[in-house]
Design a protein around this motif. Sequence first.
Motif, PDB file in Angstrom:
ATOM      1  N   GLY A  92       7.856  -6.138  -8.693  1.00  0.00           N
ATOM      2  CA  GLY A  92       8.753  -5.383  -9.789  1.00  0.00           C
ATOM      3  C   GLY A  92       9.468  -4.723 -10.039  1.00  0.00           C
ATOM      4  N   ALA A  93      10.318  -4.541  -8.714  1.00  0.00           N
ATOM      5  CA  ALA A  93      11.812  -3.579  -9.001  1.00  0.00           C
ATOM      6  C   ALA A  93      12.588  -5.017  -8.766  1.00  0.00           C
ATOM      7  CB  ALA A  93      12.022  -3.411  -7.776  1.00  0.00           C
ATOM      8  N   GLN A  94      13.579  -4.392 -10.399  1.00  0.00           N
ATOM      9  CA  GLN A  94      15.444  -5.389 -11.025  1.00  0.00           C
ATOM     10  C   GLN A  94      16.155  -4.856 -10.364  1.00  0.00           C
ATOM     11  OE1 GLN A  94      14.683  -4.115 -14.897  1.00  0.00           O
ATOM     12  NE2 GLN A  94      12.754  -6.068 -15.360  1.00  0.00           N
ATOM     13  N   GLN A  95      17.649  -5.463  -9.866  1.00  0.00           N
ATOM     14  CA  GLN A  95      18.519  -5.560  -9.379  1.00  0.00           C
ATOM     15  C   GLN A  95      19.256  -4.482 -10.772  1.00  0.00           C
ATOM     16  OE1 GLN A  95      21.075  -7.937  -8.455  1.00  0.00           O
ATOM     17  NE2 GLN A  95      23.031  -7.570  -8.048  1.00  0.00           N
ATOM     18  N   LEU A  96      20.052  -3.305 -10.353  1.00  0.00           N
ATOM     19  CA  LEU A  96      20.684  -2.139 -11.559  1.00  0.00           C
ATOM     20  C   LEU A  96      21.936  -2.564 -11.401  1.00  0.00           C
ATOM     21  CD1 LEU A  96      20.620   0.470 -13.040  1.00  0.00           C
ATOM     22  CD2 LEU A  96      20.178   1.188 -11.326  1.00  0.00           C
ATOM     23  N   ASN A  97      22.589  -3.001  -9.478  1.00  0.00           N
ATOM     24  CA  ASN A  97      23.798  -3.183  -9.326  1.00  0.00           C
ATOM     25  C   ASN A  97      24.083  -3.611  -7.833  1.00  0.00           C
ATOM     26  OD1 ASN A  97      24.611  -0.737  -7.930  1.00  0.00           O
ATOM     27  ND2 ASN A  97      24.559   0.082  -8.846  1.00  0.00           N
ATOM     28  N   ASP A  98      24.890  -3.816  -7.284  1.00  0.00           N
ATOM     29  CA  ASP A  98      24.645  -4.707  -5.897  1.00  0.00           C
ATOM     30  C   ASP A  98      23.782  -4.043  -5.406  1.00  0.00           C
ATOM     31  OD1 ASP A  98      26.453  -6.568  -7.283  1.00  0.00           O
ATOM     32  OD2 ASP A  98      28.307  -5.892  -6.168  1.00  0.00           O
ATOM     33  N   HIS A  99      24.223  -2.327  -4.898  1.00  0.00           N
ATOM     34  CA  HIS A  99      23.202  -2.042  -4.085  1.00  0.00           C
ATOM     35  C   HIS A  99      22.298  -1.105  -4.715  1.00  0.00           C
ATOM     36  CE1 HIS A  99      26.986  -2.444  -0.678  1.00  0.00           C
ATOM     37  NE2 HIS A  99      27.163  -2.280  -2.431  1.00  0.00           N
ATOM     38  N   GLU A 117       5.358  12.995 -12.844  1.00  0.00           N
ATOM     39  CA  GLU A 117       6.286  12.922 -14.039  1.00  0.00           C
ATOM     40  C   GLU A 117       7.850  11.527 -13.643  1.00  0.00           C
ATOM     41  OE1 GLU A 117       6.299  15.455 -17.163  1.00  0.00           O
ATOM     42  OE2 GLU A 117       3.951  16.232 -16.473  1.00  0.00           O
ATOM     43  N   ALA A 118       8.284  11.497 -12.871  1.00  0.00           N
ATOM     44  CA  ALA A 118       9.215  10.336 -12.787  1.00  0.00           C
ATOM     45  C   ALA A 118       8.888   8.703 -12.672  1.00  0.00           C
ATOM     46  CB  ALA A 118       9.322  10.703 -11.208  1.00  0.00           C
ATOM     47  N   ARG A 119       8.829   8.267 -13.863  1.00  0.00           N
ATOM     48  CA  ARG A 119       8.810   7.093 -14.627  1.00  0.00           C
ATOM     49  C   ARG A 119      10.062   6.253 -13.881  1.00  0.00           C
ATOM     50  NH1 ARG A 119       3.754   7.263 -16.498  1.00  0.00           N
ATOM     51  NH2 ARG A 119       3.239   9.077 -17.897  1.00  0.00           N
ATOM     52  N   ARG A 120      11.431   6.264 -14.047  1.00  0.00           N
ATOM     53  CA  ARG A 120      12.123   5.048 -13.757  1.00  0.00           C
ATOM     54  C   ARG A 120      12.733   5.414 -11.680  1.00  0.00           C
ATOM     55  NH1 ARG A 120      17.980   4.662 -14.552  1.00  0.00           N
ATOM     56  NH2 ARG A 120      17.581   1.768 -15.213  1.00  0.00           N
ATOM     57  N   VAL A 121      12.274   4.541 -11.225  1.00  0.00           N
ATOM     58  CA  VAL A 121      12.682   5.119 -10.255  1.00  0.00           C
ATOM     59  C   VAL A 121      14.075   4.085  -9.020  1.00  0.00           C
ATOM     60  CG1 VAL A 121      11.399   5.385  -7.600  1.00  0.00           C
ATOM     61  CG2 VAL A 121      10.573   5.716  -9.410  1.00  0.00           C
ATOM     62  N   CYS A 122      14.259   4.554  -8.869  1.00  0.00           N
ATOM     63  CA  CYS A 122      15.597   3.467  -7.798  1.00  0.00           C
ATOM     64  C   CYS A 122      15.689   4.001  -6.525  1.00  0.00           C
ATOM     65  CB  CYS A 122      16.860   4.326  -8.920  1.00  0.00           C
ATOM     66  SG  CYS A 122      17.575   5.450  -8.163  1.00  0.00           S
ATOM     67  N   LEU A 174       0.908  -1.402  -0.324  1.00  0.00           N
ATOM     68  CA  LEU A 174      -0.271  -0.531  -0.238  1.00  0.00           C
ATOM     69  C   LEU A 174       0.854   0.940  -0.335  1.00  0.00           C
ATOM     70  CD1 LEU A 174      -2.477   0.982   0.118  1.00  0.00           C
ATOM     71  CD2 LEU A 174      -3.071   0.719   2.819  1.00  0.00           C
ATOM     72  N   LEU A 175       2.128   1.312   0.697  1.00  0.00           N
ATOM     73  CA  LEU A 175       3.024   2.377   1.118  1.00  0.00           C
ATOM     74  C   LEU A 175       3.467   2.988  -0.549  1.00  0.00           C
ATOM     75  CD1 LEU A 175       3.940   1.407   4.171  1.00  0.00           C
ATOM     76  CD2 LEU A 175       3.094   3.571   3.649  1.00  0.00           C
ATOM     77  N   LEU A 176       3.886   1.453  -1.242  1.00  0.00           N
ATOM     78  CA  LEU A 176       5.065   1.622  -2.038  1.00  0.00           C
ATOM     79  C   LEU A 176       3.298   2.088  -3.590  1.00  0.00           C
ATOM     80  CD1 LEU A 176       6.800  -1.679  -2.806  1.00  0.00           C
ATOM     81  CD2 LEU A 176       7.437   0.481  -3.254  1.00  0.00           C
ATOM     82  N   GLU A 177       2.215   1.864  -3.236  1.00  0.00           N
ATOM     83  CA  GLU A 177       1.386   2.046  -4.369  1.00  0.00           C
ATOM     84  C   GLU A 177       1.313   3.851  -4.218  1.00  0.00           C
ATOM     85  OE1 GLU A 177      -3.467   1.730  -5.223  1.00  0.00           O
ATOM     86  OE2 GLU A 177      -2.557  -0.134  -4.383  1.00  0.00           O
ATOM     87  N   THR A 178       0.999   4.256  -3.426  1.00  0.00           N
ATOM     88  CA  THR A 178       0.850   5.078  -2.928  1.00  0.00           C
ATOM     89  C   THR A 178       1.994   5.871  -2.833  1.00  0.00           C
ATOM     90  OG1 THR A 178      -0.245   5.061  -1.025  1.00  0.00           O
ATOM     91  CG2 THR A 178       0.429   6.799  -1.022  1.00  0.00           C
ATOM     92  N   ILE A 179       3.363   6.020  -2.994  1.00  0.00           N
ATOM     93  CA  ILE A 179       4.368   6.643  -3.024  1.00  0.00           C
ATOM     94  C   ILE A 179       5.186   6.789  -5.386  1.00  0.00           C
ATOM     95  CG2 ILE A 179       5.871   4.948  -3.313  1.00  0.00           C
ATOM     96  CD1 ILE A 179       6.795   8.681  -1.975  1.00  0.00           C
ATOM     97  N   ALA A 180       4.576   5.144  -5.155  1.00  0.00           N
ATOM     98  CA  ALA A 180       4.593   4.842  -7.147  1.00  0.00           C
ATOM     99  C   ALA A 180       3.289   6.389  -7.477  1.00  0.00           C
ATOM    100  CB  ALA A 180       4.236   3.879  -7.360  1.00  0.00           C
ATOM    101  N   ASN A 181       2.312   6.723  -7.080  1.00  0.00           N
ATOM    102  CA  ASN A 181       0.756   7.356  -7.626  1.00  0.00           C
ATOM    103  C   ASN A 181       1.547   8.758  -7.635  1.00  0.00           C
ATOM    104  OD1 ASN A 181      -0.690   6.043  -8.594  1.00  0.00           O
ATOM    105  ND2 ASN A 181      -2.094   6.354  -6.230  1.00  0.00           N
ATOM    106  N   TRP A 182       2.195   9.230  -6.507  1.00  0.00           N
ATOM    107  CA  TRP A 182       2.997  10.665  -6.561  1.00  0.00           C
ATOM    108  C   TRP A 182       4.385  10.708  -7.570  1.00  0.00           C
ATOM    109  CZ3 TRP A 182       8.733  11.844  -5.075  1.00  0.00           C
ATOM    110  CH2 TRP A 182       8.438  13.146  -5.345  1.00  0.00           C
ATOM    111  N   ASP A 187       9.090   1.532 -14.589  1.00  0.00           N
ATOM    112  CA  ASP A 187       8.145   2.216 -15.142  1.00  0.00           C
ATOM    113  C   ASP A 187       7.448   2.889 -13.778  1.00  0.00           C
ATOM    114  OD1 ASP A 187       5.765   3.875 -15.515  1.00  0.00           O
ATOM    115  OD2 ASP A 187       5.884   2.873 -18.034  1.00  0.00           O
ATOM    116  N   ALA A 188       7.202   4.267 -12.901  1.00  0.00           N
ATOM    117  CA  ALA A 188       6.538   3.894 -12.041  1.00  0.00           C
ATOM    118  C   ALA A 188       5.138   3.624 -12.147  1.00  0.00           C
ATOM    119  CB  ALA A 188       6.922   5.519 -11.325  1.00  0.00           C
ATOM    120  N   ARG A 189       4.566   3.675 -12.617  1.00  0.00           N
ATOM    121  CA  ARG A 189       3.052   2.952 -13.483  1.00  0.00           C
ATOM    122  C   ARG A 189       3.122   1.407 -12.606  1.00  0.00           C
ATOM    123  NH1 ARG A 189       2.189   5.160 -19.090  1.00  0.00           N
ATOM    124  NH2 ARG A 189       4.182   3.865 -18.806  1.00  0.00           N
ATOM    125  N   ASN A 190       3.816   0.962 -12.304  1.00  0.00           N
ATOM    126  CA  ASN A 190       4.266  -0.212 -12.098  1.00  0.00           C
ATOM    127  C   ASN A 190       4.546  -0.949 -10.883  1.00  0.00           C
ATOM    128  OD1 ASN A 190       2.867  -1.260 -14.710  1.00  0.00           O
ATOM    129  ND2 ASN A 190       5.199  -1.053 -15.361  1.00  0.00           N
TER     130      ASN A 190
END
Length: 158
Positions: A133-140, A110-115, A97-105, A146-149
């Motif tokens: 739905g997050a994927q590994q970008l690097n070790d950390h 207009e921030a699509r790519r979120v790390c 629920l918190l992830l969904e809320t911050i994703a909507n923000w 897409d924040a919509r997902n």
Amino acid sequence: MPIRVRLVNEGDIATMAALRAREWETQAFWEARIGRYLRGEHSPQQALPARAAFVAEQDGSVVGFVSGHRTKRNGCDGELQWMNVASEHRKRGIAGLLLETIANWFVQQEARRVCVNVDPKNAAARRLYTKYGAQQLNDHWMVWQDARNMGMRSEDTD
């Protein structure tokens, strides 16, 4: 009682700090850090001014929170700064629920790519972010392309 998510106010900082301090540092450390972050006096590397934080409440008590800001770090548009759910309230859908809320923000900004920065040893956080739905970008770092997902579960695990 249902969970209610709302914007953070100044009076929430002590409770947010207490939640963070359960896992690392002291409440005083986190009160100062969270307060400065919310007032725009502390910014992570490459952060932009736009930021938001939300708390999850049950029966009038804060049981979790999430915060994030616009950024240019790692080629992202947004960064999930902190997310905590009290251990006794985990596995009840509050993190989602918190992830969904911050994703909507983020989408509104207009921030699509979120790390998000995740300690490589924090298997629980990595599982949670992967589940949503997050994927590994690097070790950390992990990334949502897409924040919509961002608030949607990528697999049915319950």
